[in-house]
Write a protein that holds these residues in place. Structure first.
Motif, PDB file in Angstrom:
ATOM      1  N   ILE A 139     -20.104  72.664   1.435  1.00  8.86           N
ATOM      2  CA  ILE A 139     -18.645  73.706   0.854  1.00  8.86           C
ATOM      3  C   ILE A 139     -17.469  72.857   0.525  1.00  8.86           C
ATOM      4  O   ILE A 139     -16.887  73.062  -0.475  1.00  8.86           O
ATOM      5  N   LEU A 186     -21.395  76.188  -3.526  1.00  9.39           N
ATOM      6  CA  LEU A 186     -20.934  77.178  -2.670  1.00  9.39           C
ATOM      7  C   LEU A 186     -22.124  77.736  -2.082  1.00  9.39           C
ATOM      8  O   LEU A 186     -22.005  78.076  -0.939  1.00  9.39           O
ATOM      9  N   ILE A 217     -23.410  78.151   2.203  1.00  7.27           N
ATOM     10  CA  ILE A 217     -23.613  79.255   2.652  1.00  7.27           C
ATOM     11  C   ILE A 217     -24.912  79.531   3.202  1.00  7.27           C
ATOM     12  O   ILE A 217     -25.052  79.865   4.328  1.00  7.27           O
ATOM     13  N   GLY A 235     -23.680  72.345   6.233  1.00  4.11           N
ATOM     14  CA  GLY A 235     -23.405  73.618   5.456  1.00  4.11           C
ATOM     15  C   GLY A 235     -21.792  73.325   5.250  1.00  4.11           C
ATOM     16  O   GLY A 235     -21.236  73.554   4.095  1.00  4.11           O
ATOM     17  N   LEU A 267     -25.323  77.437   6.195  1.00  4.48           N
ATOM     18  CA  LEU A 267     -24.852  78.133   7.639  1.00  4.48           C
ATOM     19  C   LEU A 267     -25.466  79.335   7.991  1.00  4.48           C
ATOM     20  O   LEU A 267     -25.412  79.418   9.428  1.00  4.48           O
ATOM     21  N   SER A 268     -25.985  79.863   7.335  1.00  4.62           N
ATOM     22  CA  SER A 268     -26.734  81.208   7.721  1.00  4.62           C
ATOM     23  C   SER A 268     -28.050  80.826   8.364  1.00  4.62           C
ATOM     24  O   SER A 268     -28.707  81.673   9.002  1.00  4.62           O
ATOM     25  N   GLY A 297     -29.961  80.034  -1.864  1.00  4.76           N
ATOM     26  CA  GLY A 297     -28.570  79.419  -2.098  1.00  4.76           C
ATOM     27  C   GLY A 297     -28.793  78.010  -2.131  1.00  4.76           C
ATOM     28  O   GLY A 297     -28.197  77.213  -3.078  1.00  4.76           O
TER      29      GLY A 297
END
Length: 508
Positions: free
Chosen positions: A485, A372, A376, A481, A379-380, A414
Motif C-alpha cells: 500500500i 493498491l 488489499i 500488505g 491483508l485479506s 489483487g
C-alpha cells in the motif's frame, strides 16, 4: 538569394531531415514480432516460478529453519545486484552474429538449466558438503543465471520496439512472463495429482519426486523458449534505427576506470529512475516476503500446523515426522504452487488490458491502483482460515483441501493485478527517460531498486518473524500488505515525462 530560392532550400532541408529521422526510427512491429522478442521470457519465468514456489520447500526439506529461510533467499537479490548492471554495460558494448542482447539471454538460459537440474538432487550430489549448503549453491547459480537473462530481455524490448508501441511491448512481455509462471507454479501439483508422483520427501534431507521432475521439465521448457527468441529475433545493428553506435576505444579500461564510470552513471541517473526507486522498494520488499513465507504462512494458518514443525532442531529431536504432519506440509506446499499459478494467471489477464487502461487513464494511475489492489490482497489473507475440508474440482483433478485454502483465490486477484503492473509499468515509464547508448547499463542499474529491498527484507524479515511475530508467518504477510500500500502511495511522486510528451504531441 531570392525568396523563392530560400523557400526551395528550406523545403529540401526539411525533406532531408524528415527522411533522415525516418531512417533512424524503429519500424512498427506486428503482434508476432513483438511476441517473439519476449517469448523466451516465458521459459525463464517458468523456471523462476518453479524456484519461487518450491525453493523454501526444498530448503526446508534439506534442513533450513524459518528464521534462516530469508537469509538463504538473499542470494537472489545479491546476484541481481552484482550481475545485471555488469551484463547491462557489457551488452551495450557487444555486437556479434547472435546480436547484442541475445548472447547473454542464451548464456543465462543454459546456466539456469544446469542449476535447475542439480538443485533438487542436492542430497544425492553433495558428497563433501551438506545437502543444504549444496542446495544453496545451486540456488545461487540459478539466480545468477536468471539475472543474466532478465536484464537483456528488458533492454531488448527497448531496442526493438518503437516508443509508441512500448506500452503494448512491455504488456506482452508481462503476459508471457505470467503464462510461464502459471505453468511453472502448478507443475509439481499436476505431477502429484494427475501423474501420480509423490509430493513428500522419502526421508529427512531429501526432496519430493514431484518437485525433482518439475525442475527437469522446467529446464527443458526454458531452453526451448530462449532458443526461440534468439533465433527468431534479428536485432538491429548498433547505429541504426535510433540505436547508439558501439563505442570504440583504443585502450583497455582499467577496473578503477570502469568503476568510476559506473558510479558516475549512478550519480547522473535520470530523475524518473530515482522517483521510481521508492515505489520499487516498497513493492519488492512485499514480494520477497510473499515468496519466502507463503508456504509456512498457509500451512500454519489454514492447515493448522504448529510452528515447531518448521524447526529442524525439534524435528531432529523426535526422529520421525508424523505422517499427518508430512502430508499436511506436502499439501500446503502443493497449494502454494496453485495460488502462485492463480496470481500469475490473473496477472496475465490483467496485462492484456493494462496497456489500454494506461493509455486512457495514464500509466501512473494504472500503476498506483494496481499496487493498491495487491496490498488489499495481502491483508485479506488473514481472513482466510476456515479449516473445513471440501472437495475441489480443478479441471485436471479433484482434491480435498480446507475451505480457507480455496478462499485464497480471492486475494490472488489483487496480487496478480499488482504483479502485472510491477512487471510492465515501471519499465514503460523508465524506458523513455534513458539515453539510447546506455539503455542496457541503466536497466541494469535499475535492478538495484529491485535487489536492495529484497536484501533488506532478507536480512530483517527472519528476525521480525521470530522476535516480533513468534514464528507466526501469516503476520509477516500482513506486513507485506502494508508495504505494498505504501508503494501505491509512492507512485504519486513519480514524473512520467515520456507520457506527457506523447500526450503533448497528440494534442498538437
Amino acid at each position: 538569394m531570392t525568396t523563392t530560392d530560400a523557400d526551395t532550400n528550406k523545403s529540401i532541408n526539411e525533406s532531408i531531415n524528415k527522411n533522415t529521422s525516418t531512417a533512424h526510427q524503429k519500424p512498427r512491429l506486428n503482434f508476432w514480432q513483438i511476441w517473439n522478442v519476449s517469448f523466451g521470457f516465458l521459459g525463464v519465468q517458468f523456471g523462476f516460478a518453479l524456484q519461487n514456489a518450491n525453493a523454501s520447500r526444498i530448503l526446508s526439506d534439506l534442513g533450513a529453519d524459518l528464521h534462516s529461510l530469508s537469509l538463504f533467499w538473499l542470494v537472489a537479490p545479491i546476484m541481481g545486484l552484482l550481475i545485471q548492471p555488469i551484463v547491462g554495460a557489457a551488452s551495450d558494448k557487444t555486437w556479434n552474429r547472435l546480436g547484442r542482447r541475445n548472447p547473454y539471454i542464451l548464456a543465462g538460459g543454459f546456466a539456469a538449466a544446469i542449476g535447475m537440474l542439480l538443485m533438487p538432487n542436492s542430497a544425492t550430489l553433495a558428497s563433501f558438503i551438506t545437502p543444504l549448503f549444496f542446495g544453496a549453491m545451486m540456488l545461487a547459480l540459478m539466480d545468477a543465471s536468471f539475472n543474466l537473462a532478465f536484464q537483456p530481455f528488458r533492454a531488448l524490448v527497448s531496442d526493438m520496439v518503437p516508443a509508441e508501441q512500448r506500452n503494448i511491448g512491455y504488456s506482452i512481455q508481462s503476459f508471457l512472463i505470467n503464462i510461464g509462471a502459471v505453468f511453472g507454479s502448478i507443475l509439481p501439483f499436476v505431477l502429484t495429482n494427475v501423474v501420480g508422483l509423490e509430493n513428500t520427501a522419502s526421508s529427512a534431507g531429501s526432496v519430493a519426486p514431484s518437485v525433482i521432475w518439475a525442475f527437469y521439465i522446467g529446464a527443458s521448457v526454458m531452453l526451448g523458449s530462449v532458443l526461440w527468441t534468439v533465433f527468431r529475433t534479428k536485432e538491429y545493428a548498433p547505429g541504426t534505427h535510433g540505436l547508439a553506435p558501439l563505442e570504440q576505444s583504443d585502450t583497455e579500461q582499467t577496473l578503477s576506470n570502469k568503476l568510476a564510470e559506473f558510479f558516475g552513471l549512478m550519480k547522473t541517473m535520470p530523475s524518473t529512475m530515482k522517483q521510481l526507486a521508492l515505489v520499487q522498494f516498497f513493492s519488492w520488499f512485499a514480494l520477497f516476503i510473499m515468496w519466502v513465507y507463503t508456504m509456512p504462512a498457509i500451512a500454519q494458518h489454514i492447515w493448522g500446523i504448529e510452528a515447531k514443525w518448521f524447526d529442524p532442531d525439534y524435528l531432529a529431536s523426535i526422529g520421525t515426522i508424523p505422517a499427518h504432519i508430512a502430508n499436511a506440509k506436502g499439501s500446503a506446499g502443493d497449494w502454494v504452487g496453485i495460488i502462485f499459478a492463480a496470481y500469475s494467471f490473473f496477472a496475465a489477464i490483467a496485462s492484456l488490458f493494462m496497456a489500454k487502461v494506461a493509455s486512457k487513464i495514464g500509466r501512473k494511475l494504472t500503476y498506483s491502483v494496481s499496487l493498491l489492489a495487491g496490498g488489499i490482497g495481502y491483508l485479506s489473507i488473514i481472513l482466510m482460515q476456515n479449516p473445513e475440508l471440501i472437495m475441489v474440482n480443478l479441471g485436471i483433478t479433484q482434491i480435498e483441501v480446507p475451505q480457507g485454502a480455496v478462499d485464497l483465490f480471492l486475494p490472488m486477484v489483487g496480487i496478480g493485478i499488482a504483479w502485472a503492473a510491477i512487471l510492465a509499468m515501471p519499465y514503460a515509464i523508465l524506458a523513455g527517460s534513458l539515453p539510447v547508448k546506455q539503455t542496457g547499463v541503466y536497466m541494469g542499474i535499475f535492478n538495484f531498486t529491485i535487489a536492495a529491498p529484497q536484501i533488506v527484507s532478507g536480512i530483517f524479515a527472519g528476525w521480525i518473524l521470530t522476535a516480533v511475530f513468534d514464528n507466526q508467518a501469516v503476520y509477516i504477510i500482513m506486513m507485506a500488505g502494508v508495504s505494498m500500500i505504501l508503494a501505491a502511495l509512492s507512485v504519486y511522486f513519480v514524473k512520467d515525462g515520456t507520457e506527457d510528451k506523447i500526450a503533448s504531441q497528440n494534442a498538437d
